[in-house]
Design an enzyme around this catalytic site. Structure first.
Site, short mmCIF file in Angstrom:
data_model
loop_
_atom_site.label_atom_id
_atom_site.label_comp_id
_atom_site.label_asym_id
_atom_site.label_seq_id
_atom_site.Cartn_x
_atom_site.Cartn_y
_atom_site.Cartn_z
N SER A 13 3.69 -33.45 32.16
CA SER A 13 3.72 -32.63 33.59
C SER A 13 3.57 -31.22 33.47
O SER A 13 3.40 -30.57 34.74
CB SER A 13 5.44 -33.07 33.97
N ARG A 14 3.30 -30.59 32.26
CA ARG A 14 2.86 -29.00 32.58
C ARG A 14 2.50 -28.70 31.11
O ARG A 14 2.23 -29.75 30.14
CB ARG A 14 4.31 -28.34 32.47
N ASN A 63 12.86 -40.32 28.29
CA ASN A 63 13.27 -39.40 27.15
C ASN A 63 12.81 -39.86 25.97
O ASN A 63 13.30 -40.96 25.33
CB ASN A 63 14.96 -39.39 27.09
N VAL A 64 11.75 -39.35 25.28
CA VAL A 64 11.03 -40.10 24.16
C VAL A 64 11.82 -40.28 23.04
O VAL A 64 11.59 -40.89 22.04
CB VAL A 64 9.69 -39.33 23.69
N SER A 142 1.65 -28.68 14.88
CA SER A 142 1.86 -27.10 15.23
C SER A 142 1.35 -26.46 13.96
O SER A 142 1.56 -26.87 12.64
CB SER A 142 2.95 -26.71 15.66
N TYR A 155 11.93 -26.58 14.19
CA TYR A 155 10.68 -26.94 14.72
C TYR A 155 9.59 -27.27 13.52
O TYR A 155 8.93 -28.11 13.69
CB TYR A 155 10.36 -25.74 15.62
N ALA A 157 9.93 -27.96 10.71
CA ALA A 157 10.26 -29.60 9.73
C ALA A 157 9.76 -30.69 10.62
O ALA A 157 9.06 -31.77 10.30
CB ALA A 157 11.83 -29.65 9.73
N LYS A 159 7.34 -30.55 12.89
CA LYS A 159 5.96 -30.58 13.00
C LYS A 159 5.28 -30.87 11.64
O LYS A 159 4.16 -31.60 11.72
CB LYS A 159 5.43 -29.42 13.44
P1 NAI Z 1 5.92 -27.21 27.39
O1 NAI Z 1 7.39 -26.81 27.11
O2 NAI Z 1 5.28 -26.51 28.50
O3 NAI Z 1 5.78 -28.67 27.59
C1 NAI Z 1 6.60 -29.61 26.73
C2 NAI Z 1 6.41 -31.10 27.55
O4 NAI Z 1 7.31 -32.07 26.98
C3 NAI Z 1 7.23 -30.92 29.05
O5 NAI Z 1 6.40 -31.46 29.84
C4 NAI Z 1 8.56 -31.56 28.81
O6 NAI Z 1 9.27 -32.22 29.97
C5 NAI Z 1 8.28 -32.53 27.82
N1 NAI Z 1 9.51 -33.03 27.04
C6 NAI Z 1 10.42 -32.18 26.47
N2 NAI Z 1 11.33 -33.03 25.87
C7 NAI Z 1 11.12 -34.40 26.33
C8 NAI Z 1 11.44 -35.50 25.92
N3 NAI Z 1 12.97 -35.61 25.50
N4 NAI Z 1 11.16 -36.62 26.45
C9 NAI Z 1 9.95 -36.53 27.31
N5 NAI Z 1 9.27 -35.38 27.52
C10 NAI Z 1 9.73 -34.50 27.10
O7 NAI Z 1 5.29 -27.10 26.05
P2 NAI Z 1 3.66 -26.79 25.43
O8 NAI Z 1 3.41 -25.42 25.17
O9 NAI Z 1 2.67 -27.43 26.48
O10 NAI Z 1 3.65 -27.86 24.23
C11 NAI Z 1 3.28 -29.13 24.14
C12 NAI Z 1 3.30 -29.29 22.83
O11 NAI Z 1 2.61 -28.68 22.16
C13 NAI Z 1 4.63 -29.74 22.18
O12 NAI Z 1 4.64 -30.63 21.16
C14 NAI Z 1 4.58 -28.27 21.26
O13 NAI Z 1 5.34 -28.31 20.12
C15 NAI Z 1 3.21 -28.03 20.97
N6 NAI Z 1 2.66 -27.01 20.55
C16 NAI Z 1 2.66 -25.77 21.39
C17 NAI Z 1 2.15 -24.45 20.95
C18 NAI Z 1 2.26 -23.50 22.01
O14 NAI Z 1 1.56 -22.29 21.59
N7 NAI Z 1 2.64 -23.63 23.36
C19 NAI Z 1 1.64 -24.46 19.76
C20 NAI Z 1 1.81 -25.39 18.76
C21 NAI Z 1 2.47 -26.68 19.28
#
Ligand code: NAI
Length: 242
Positions: A13-14, A63-64, A142, A155, A157, A159
Site C-alpha cells: 500500500s505504500r 497480518n502477515v 536489507s 531488525y 536478525a 533481515k
Molecule cells: P514502509 O513502512 O513504508 O512500508 C512497509 C509496508 O509493510 C507497509 O505497507 C505496511 O502496511 C506493511 N506491513 C507492516 N506490517 C505488516 C503486517 N504485519 N502485515 C502486512 N503488512 C504489513 O516501509 P518501506 O520502506 O517501504 O519498506 C518495505 C520493505 O523494505 C520492508 O521490509 C523494509 O524492511 C525493507 N527495507 C527498507 C529500506 C528503506 O530504507 N526504506 C531499506 C532496506 C529494507
C-alpha cells in the site's frame, strides 16, 4: 512480459511495496496487494494501477505474521485470480533500540512480521508454485542484514534470517522450476526512513544519495523474471555495503 501472470505483493500500500506493485503491473501482471491496516491507501493503489496499466488489482487486509490469516488470504487470492506466479515478501517493520535494553516485545514483533511473515507467505503459496511447475519469490531483506547496525539487532536478525530463508527455499524449490531471491536495499527514501535524511550514514553512501522505491522495484522485477538466477541477494544500496 508478465501478461496473464499474478503477482502478490505484501505491504503493497505504500513505499517500496507500492513501487513494486506498480512496476510489475507495468509489465502486465495482475496484482494482489496485501496491506496491514490502511484500506484506503491499498485501494487507492489498486485503483491507480488498474487505471494506468489496465490489469486487475485487488487489495486484501492481512497480518502477515498470522499463519492462519495468511492461509485464508492466499486462498482468497487463489479464488479471485486462479493462482499466484510471483510472490514479493516486502512487508516489514522496525522497532529500534539497543539490544541491552530492548523490550522482548519489540524483538518478537519484528521477527514475527519480517521473518515469519515471509515464511508464512512462502509456506502457503508453495503449493500453487508446485502445481504451476514454476514461480518466482522475491524477499526484501536489507543491507542491515548483511552488515548489522547498532540499534537494530532485532531488525538485522530478521533481515539476515530472510537471507537464510531465501537460500534454503531456493534449494528446495529449484528442482520444481521455482526461483527464490532477495533484494537488500540500503537507504531508500520512504516513510520508514524519513528521519534518516540528515544521518551520517546517509552521507556515507558512495553514490551520494538515498535510493528511491522505484530503484528497488527495478531490481525486484529483474529477480521476478530472471530464469537462471536463484538464491541470489542483490544489493540496491548505492554501494554502501560493498
Ligand atoms: P514502509 O513502512 O513504508 O512500508 C512497509 C509496508 O509493510 C507497509 O505497507 C505496511 O502496511 C506493511 N506491513 C507492516 N506490517 C505488516 C503486517 N504485519 N502485515 C502486512 N503488512 C504489513 O516501509 P518501506 O520502506 O517501504 O519498506 C518495505 C520493505 O523494505 C520492508 O521490509 C523494509 O524492511 C525493507 N527495507 C527498507 C529500506 C528503506 O530504507 N526504506 C531499506 C532496506 C529494507
Amino acid at each position: 512480459m508478465l501478461n496473464g501472470k499474478t503477482a502478490l505483493v505484501t505491504g503493497g500500500s505504500r513505499g517500496i511495496g507500492r513501487a513494486v506493485a506498480w512496476k510489475l503491473a507495468s509489465l502486465g501482471a495482475d496484482i494482489a496487494v496485501i496491506y496491514a491496516g490502511n484500506q484506503e491507501a491499498a485501494e487507492a493503489v489498486c485503483r491507480d494501477i488498474q487505471a494506468q496499466h489496465g490489469v486487475r488489482a485487488l487489495a486484501y487486509q492481512c497480518n502477515v505474521a498470522d499463519f492462519t490469516e495468511v492461509k485464508q488470504t492466499v486462498n482468497r487470492v487463489k479464488a479471485d485470480f486462479g493462482t499466484v506466479h510471483i510472490l514479493v515478501n516486502n512487508a516489514g517493520i522496525t522497532r529500534d533500540g539497543l539490544a541491552a535494553t530492548m523490550w522482548e516485545r519489540d524483538f518478537d514483533d519484528v521477527l514475527a512480521v519480517n521473518l515469519k511473515g515471509a515464511f508464512n507467505m512462502i509456506r502457503h503459496c508453495s503449493g500453487l508454485f508446485l502445481r504451476n511447475r514454476g514461480g518466482a519469490i522475491v524477499n526484501v531483506s536489507s543491507v542491515t542484514g548483511l552488515m548489522g547496525n547498532a540499534g537494530q539487532a532485532n531488525y538485522a536478525a530478521s533481515k539476515a534470517g530472510i537471507i537464510g530463508l531465501t537460500k534454503s527455499v531456493a534449494r528446495e524449490l529449484a528442482p520444481r522450476g521455482v526461483t527464490c531471491n532477495a533484494v537488500a536495499p540500503g537507504f531508500i527514501d520512504t516513510d520508514m526512513t524519513k528521519e534518516l535524511h540528515d544521518s551520517p550514514l546517509a552521507a556515507a553512501i558512495p553514490l551520494g544519495r538515498m535510493g528511491t522505491p522505484e530503484e528497488v522495484a527495478e531490481a525486484v522485477a529483474y529477480l521476478a523474471t530472471a530464469s537462471y538466477v536463484t538464491g541470489e541477494v542483490l544489493r540496491v544500496d548505492g554501494g554502501i555495503a560493498m
